[in-house]
Design an enzyme around this catalytic site. Structure first.
Site, PDB file in Angstrom:
ATOM      1  N   HIS A  48       0.829  -1.215   0.000  1.00 48.26           N
ATOM      2  CA  HIS A  48       0.000   0.000   0.000  1.00 48.26           C
ATOM      3  C   HIS A  48       0.851   1.248   0.000  1.00 48.26           C
ATOM      4  O   HIS A  48       0.524   2.245  -0.633  1.00 48.26           O
ATOM      5  CB  HIS A  48      -0.922  -0.009   1.217  1.00 48.26           C
ATOM      6  CG  HIS A  48      -1.666  -1.291   1.343  1.00 48.26           C
ATOM      7  ND1 HIS A  48      -2.137  -1.784   2.518  1.00 48.26           N
ATOM      8  CD2 HIS A  48      -1.983  -2.197   0.405  1.00 48.26           C
ATOM      9  CE1 HIS A  48      -2.730  -2.929   2.299  1.00 48.26           C
ATOM     10  NE2 HIS A  48      -2.643  -3.209   1.031  1.00 48.26           N
ATOM     11  N   ASN A 103      -3.707  -6.935 -14.823  1.00 46.98           N
ATOM     12  CA  ASN A 103      -2.799  -7.401 -13.761  1.00 46.98           C
ATOM     13  C   ASN A 103      -3.300  -8.718 -13.200  1.00 46.98           C
ATOM     14  O   ASN A 103      -2.549  -9.689 -13.058  1.00 46.98           O
ATOM     15  CB  ASN A 103      -2.732  -6.393 -12.608  1.00 46.98           C
ATOM     16  CG  ASN A 103      -2.294  -5.015 -13.053  1.00 46.98           C
ATOM     17  OD1 ASN A 103      -1.709  -4.874 -14.112  1.00 46.98           O
ATOM     18  ND2 ASN A 103      -2.592  -4.011 -12.249  1.00 46.98           N
ATOM     19  N   ASP A 104      -4.585  -8.744 -12.869  1.00 46.78           N
ATOM     20  CA  ASP A 104      -5.131  -9.977 -12.321  1.00 46.78           C
ATOM     21  C   ASP A 104      -5.365 -11.014 -13.403  1.00 46.78           C
ATOM     22  O   ASP A 104      -5.066 -12.192 -13.218  1.00 46.78           O
ATOM     23  CB  ASP A 104      -6.435  -9.690 -11.574  1.00 46.78           C
ATOM     24  CG  ASP A 104      -6.161  -9.218 -10.152  1.00 46.78           C
ATOM     25  OD1 ASP A 104      -5.315  -9.844  -9.490  1.00 46.78           O
ATOM     26  OD2 ASP A 104      -6.762  -8.228  -9.714  1.00 46.78           O
ATOM     27  N   ARG A 147     -14.468   2.094  -8.990  1.00 40.47           N
ATOM     28  CA  ARG A 147     -14.522   0.639  -8.823  1.00 40.47           C
ATOM     29  C   ARG A 147     -14.918   0.367  -7.381  1.00 40.47           C
ATOM     30  O   ARG A 147     -14.372   0.984  -6.461  1.00 40.47           O
ATOM     31  CB  ARG A 147     -13.152   0.021  -9.101  1.00 40.47           C
ATOM     32  CG  ARG A 147     -13.144  -1.457  -8.768  1.00 40.47           C
ATOM     33  CD  ARG A 147     -11.864  -2.112  -9.125  1.00 40.47           C
ATOM     34  NE  ARG A 147     -10.800  -1.776  -8.206  1.00 40.47           N
ATOM     35  CZ  ARG A 147      -9.547  -2.179  -8.358  1.00 40.47           C
ATOM     36  NH1 ARG A 147      -9.209  -2.887  -9.418  1.00 40.47           N
ATOM     37  NH2 ARG A 147      -8.639  -1.875  -7.476  1.00 40.47           N
ATOM     38  N   ARG A 184      -9.623   3.524  -7.695  1.00 39.33           N
ATOM     39  CA  ARG A 184      -9.556   2.384  -6.768  1.00 39.33           C
ATOM     40  C   ARG A 184     -10.057   2.836  -5.395  1.00 39.33           C
ATOM     41  O   ARG A 184      -9.304   3.387  -4.602  1.00 39.33           O
ATOM     42  CB  ARG A 184      -8.127   1.879  -6.649  1.00 39.33           C
ATOM     43  CG  ARG A 184      -7.557   1.257  -7.917  1.00 39.33           C
ATOM     44  CD  ARG A 184      -6.121   0.808  -7.669  1.00 39.33           C
ATOM     45  NE  ARG A 184      -5.663  -0.181  -8.619  1.00 39.33           N
ATOM     46  CZ  ARG A 184      -4.783   0.063  -9.597  1.00 39.33           C
ATOM     47  NH1 ARG A 184      -4.288   1.276  -9.756  1.00 39.33           N
ATOM     48  NH2 ARG A 184      -4.394  -0.910 -10.405  1.00 39.33           N
ATOM     49  N   GLU A 187     -11.217  -9.735 -15.269  1.00 33.92           N
ATOM     50  CA  GLU A 187      -9.922 -10.077 -14.687  1.00 33.92           C
ATOM     51  C   GLU A 187      -9.876 -11.501 -14.145  1.00 33.92           C
ATOM     52  O   GLU A 187      -8.884 -11.929 -13.583  1.00 33.92           O
ATOM     53  CB  GLU A 187      -9.496  -9.051 -13.625  1.00 33.92           C
ATOM     54  CG  GLU A 187     -10.526  -8.690 -12.604  1.00 33.92           C
ATOM     55  CD  GLU A 187     -10.063  -7.596 -11.633  1.00 33.92           C
ATOM     56  OE1 GLU A 187      -8.911  -7.145 -11.724  1.00 33.92           O
ATOM     57  OE2 GLU A 187     -10.862  -7.215 -10.772  1.00 33.92           O
ATOM     58  N   CYS A 244      -7.214  -1.455 -17.965  1.00 36.03           N
ATOM     59  CA  CYS A 244      -6.728  -0.561 -16.908  1.00 36.03           C
ATOM     60  C   CYS A 244      -5.589  -1.168 -16.083  1.00 36.03           C
ATOM     61  O   CYS A 244      -5.228  -0.628 -15.039  1.00 36.03           O
ATOM     62  CB  CYS A 244      -7.876  -0.127 -16.009  1.00 36.03           C
ATOM     63  SG  CYS A 244      -8.679  -1.493 -15.171  1.00 36.03           S
ATOM     64  N   ARG A 259       1.152 -12.360  -9.021  1.00 40.19           N
ATOM     65  CA  ARG A 259       1.736 -11.110  -9.517  1.00 40.19           C
ATOM     66  C   ARG A 259       2.714 -10.489  -8.516  1.00 40.19           C
ATOM     67  O   ARG A 259       3.517  -9.634  -8.865  1.00 40.19           O
ATOM     68  CB  ARG A 259       0.616 -10.118  -9.873  1.00 40.19           C
ATOM     69  CG  ARG A 259      -0.239  -9.715  -8.687  1.00 40.19           C
ATOM     70  CD  ARG A 259      -1.541  -9.061  -9.125  1.00 40.19           C
ATOM     71  NE  ARG A 259      -1.509  -7.615  -8.949  1.00 40.19           N
ATOM     72  CZ  ARG A 259      -2.580  -6.827  -9.051  1.00 40.19           C
ATOM     73  NH1 ARG A 259      -3.764  -7.350  -9.339  1.00 40.19           N
ATOM     74  NH2 ARG A 259      -2.500  -5.544  -8.878  1.00 40.19           N
TER      75      ARG A 259
END
Ligand code: PEP
Ligand code: MG
Length: 754
Positions: free
Chosen positions: A366, A631-632, A509, A473, A608, A679, A642
């Site tokens: 984070h 990414n996912d 999201r 996000r 995803e 994205c 990842r």
């Protein structure tokens, strides 16, 4: 035993007096070795100091040939002295010359001495030098003597760390403590920062090493241990309300160590050798660090953090000092920390902060997300960094390559200064592209949007000329908050986000927590496989109260405007339908209660999870838009975590299977005339973005700083020509070539900047 050790304590007092005498550094060292030799009834006492070139140089001796001082050197690992430096452990030998590592140095005249006792001079677990005593006769050194010499070495460590001995170094030489180091970690946030070290958790400096009274120090130590154990119990009992970095499992490990008999015994022994309670803690921790740092087993190395935590808590009890966190920073500060919560980084004054280096934090931590949002160059996973630096050391962070230059030489500093200037110039060039559209040479327009997660991100939309916020996000607000944000707080943020970007659309999201995105105030669910576990929309649908509250906050915030909401980790159509139904019901609720609702509500699905690849028709019938979370999607397609460096690099985003999967998404979306963007990080890389455009994507959402480079590449490419090259490669059945390499060659041949 204690009665018999008046000797070591007496020695420490003598040495303390010597430390205070107004004499030259060499004279002080010479006196120190005389005192040690006399006190230990040894014929020889020598101090070797490690230089920045790694060599151990004889700095002072009593008993050996004085002419050898500043002439005799050993490399680490060479001879007994080198062995001690390498292993960072004491070595006691009754017959030194019989040891296989013994290396004879004729200039010192040491051949007549049979027994040998050497200890490392340690600071933060790093070797700064070696302290040796030798005796002519064969003798076995007792454990108490080894202990006493180690304690004495602590004083020498202080002397070396104070910089006093630097004046004795030959011209052009420096001590190991000042040596330049080039370290490599994981790139967390792009950019180059030059500045000076500020430790996020400054070390508690133990000023008083030598005890006045054993009994008094013993009582202080007892009281501090008791208070610390109570503090840990209180924190554990407090249950789910831990502060940053105080998760239950960490605390429980610390509690276990706090009751460990071996640790207690070592503390008492250190006290016994004449140290104050805080110096004893430092001494024991130093030894533990030296041992654990040399472990290759990650589990054992991890224990070092727990022991550090324990030692720090105890030192805080003993000194009453609690390190300050956050706030003002000196000019050009580079923060160095073992780890840091996202909220802690936000606590620092931004103006003087030039970079961040972490021992732990990985790219998806984070704090890394916050560093990127703030545009602070950052590098993570730099082994041991907190032990290698001193406050104020010069340091350079290259968040693009993951390199950290500690105490850089002037040449290195100039090179990085140049790199920073070049970057600034390039940014200026990208800035010039801000108002021109992202259109390829053959006239295909690509939408460039940006990803955000904090209000501060939104200011970049205008700077870089993003067409919308393509992914907001929402979990970041939850991750940096000390407790669960209330609906009113969520509403306030969404409203500010919408207000801050004016007419630009924002795609919110819904909460994507779980897996690596843990909320410290939420009870942790133990899962064998969190990435495949209870996360994102799954939590939202199982705890509809949460999702409803968030959707209501969004609907209210967007009154009279267009609102776009998308749902993460949808694995089957019915999940989207259930989420959509919640939105519809919430709209009705608000209308019934006379709230203003959005003028237009668009609901999208993040693609995803691979199972959606075979439900695209249903999804396209129902959803207003699609957004590919590459990414996912890639991690699940290739079954490669990842966040796991061992496997995350094994699969190329530009390989045929990945591109085929992605193409199937745009193809179906085109059939239904449904807008689709991508994205994930992939869309923010120029070469990847070109490949995606060639297979049919017409919109990407990315980190704001990527918009310039991607736009520059798009404007320089003939998409028709690139598509003609790429399509047959994706369909080819042999795997003997690299699509990436072919595309790179194309870009080079056509002067496309990457
Ligand atoms: C993704 O998975 O590509 C994505 C954009 O979502 P996140 O990185 O937040 O999981
Ligand atoms: Mg995702």
């Amino acid at each position: 035993m204690r009665g018999g050790l008046g000797g070591p304590r007496l020695l420490l007092r003598r040495l303390r007096e010597v430390m205070a005498e107004p004499v030259s550094a060499q004279a002080r060292l010479d006196r120190i070795v005389i005192h040690i030799a006399a006190n230990m009834v040894a014929e020889v006492c020598s101090v070797y100091v490690q230089r920045s070139d790694g060599k151990l140089e004889l700095y002072a001796t009593e008993g050996l040939n004085r002419e050898a001082v500043h002439l005799t050197t050993m490399t680490t690992g060479e001879g007994l002295v080198g062995l001690i430096a390498e292993k960072a452990e004491p070595l006691a030998l009754a017959d030194a010359q019989a040891h296989p590592a013994f290396s004879y140095r004729p200039e010192t005249g040491e051949e007549v001495y049979q027994s040998f006792l050497g200890v490392p001079i340690l600071r933060g677990g790093n070797t700064l030098g070696v302290l040796v005593v030798q005796n002519r006769a064969r003798r076995t050194y007792s454990e108490e003597e080894v202990e006493a010499l180690q304690t004495t070495a602590m004083l020498l460590a202080e002397m070396i760390a104070s910089g006093e001995l630097q004046s004795l170094a030959a011209p052009g030489q420096s001590l190991s403590l000042q040596k330049p180091m080039s370290l490599t970690g994981s790139p967390l946030s792009d950019g180059v920062g030059l500045g000076h070290v500020v430790l996020h958790e400054p070390r508690i400096v133990v000023k008083q090493l030598v005890a006045e009274s054993f009994d008094a120090e013993n009582a202080r130590l007892d009281a501090a241990i008791l208070a610390m154990r109570e503090q840990i119990e209180v924190l554990i009992a407090r249950g789910d309300r831990y502060g940053a970095g105080e998760h239950r499992d960490v605390l429980e490990t610390v509690r276990m160590f706090a009751n460990d008999r071996g640790w207690m015994r070592r503390l008492r022994e250190a006290l016994d050798s004449g140290l104050t309670a805080e110096a004893a803690v430092e001494r024991v921790q130093n030894d533990a660090r030296a041992k654990l740092q040399r472990q290759t087993d990650p589990y054992l190395r991890e224990r070092l953090h727990d022991l550090d935590d324990l030692a720090n808590r105890l030192l805080q009890q003993l000194t009453g000092v609690t390190p300050p966190h956050g706030g003002a920073l000196p000019d050009n500060a580079i923060l160095v920390a073992r780890n840091m919560g996202p909220a802690s980084l936000l606590d620092y004054e931004r103006a003087n902060l030039r970079g961040l280096v972490l021992e732990d934090g990985g790219p998806t931590s984070h704090v890394a997300i916050i560093a990127r949002a703030l545009g602070i160059p950052a590098v993570g996973e730099v082994p041991n960094i907190t032990d290698l630096v001193e406050t104020g050391d010069a340091i350079i962070v290259d968040g693009g390559s993951g390199e950290v230059q500690l105490r850089p030489s002037p040449d290195v500093e100039t090179a990085y200064g140049e790199k920073a200037r070049l970057r600034a110039r390039r940014r200026e060039q990208y800035h010039k592209l801000r108002d021109v559209p992202a259109v390829t040479k053959d006239g295909v327009e690509i939408g460039l949007h940006m990803n955000a997660g904090l209000l501060i991100d939104c200011q970049h939309a205008d700077e870089v000329g993003a067409q919308s916020i393509g992914l907001f996000r929402t979990e970041l607000q939850f991750m940096v908050a000390p407790s669960f944000p209330r609906q009113s707080q969520q509403y306030a943020l969404y409203r500010k986000v919408l207000d801050s970007v004016g007419d630009l659309p924002v795609t919110f999201r819904t909460l994507d927590i779980g897996s690596d995105k843990v909320l410290p105030y939420m009870a942790k669910v133990e899962e064998e496989n969190p990435a495949l576990g209870w996360r994102a929309i799954r939590i939202g649908l199982d705890r509809p109260g949460l999702l409803r509250m968030q959707i209501r906050a969004m609907l209210r915030a967007a009154e009279g405007r267009t609102l776009r909401i998308m749902f993460p980790m949808v694995a089957k159509t019915s999940e989207f339908v259930a989420a959509r139904d919640i939105c519809v019901r919430e709209m009705e609720f608000l209308r019934r209660h006379d709230y203003k609702t959005p003028r237009n509500l668009q609901l999208g699905v993040m693609v995803e999870v691979p199972s959606l690849l075979w439900q695209l028709d249903e999804i396209c019938e129902l959803a207003d838009f699609l957004s590919v979370g590459s990414n996912d999607l890639t991690q699940y397609l290739f079954a490669a975590d990842r966040d796991n460096k061992r496997v995350s690099g094994r699969f190329d985003d530009l390989s045929a299977p990945n591109l085929r999967a992605l193409k199937s998404i745009v193809d179906v979306a085109a059939r239904y005339d449904k807008p689709v963007t991508l994205c994930g990080e992939m869309g923010g890389k120029p070469l990847e973005a070109l490949a995606l455009a060639a297979i049919g994507f017409r919109g990407f959402s990315m980190t704001p700083s990527s918009i310039g480079p991607v736009k520059a590449a798009i404007r320089a490419v003939d998409l028709g020509a690139l598509t003609a090259l790429l399509m047959p490669m994706i369909e080819r059945l042999d795997h003997s070539f690299s699509i990436r390499r072919e595309l790179q060659a194309f870009a080079e041949a056509h002067c496309v900047p990457l």
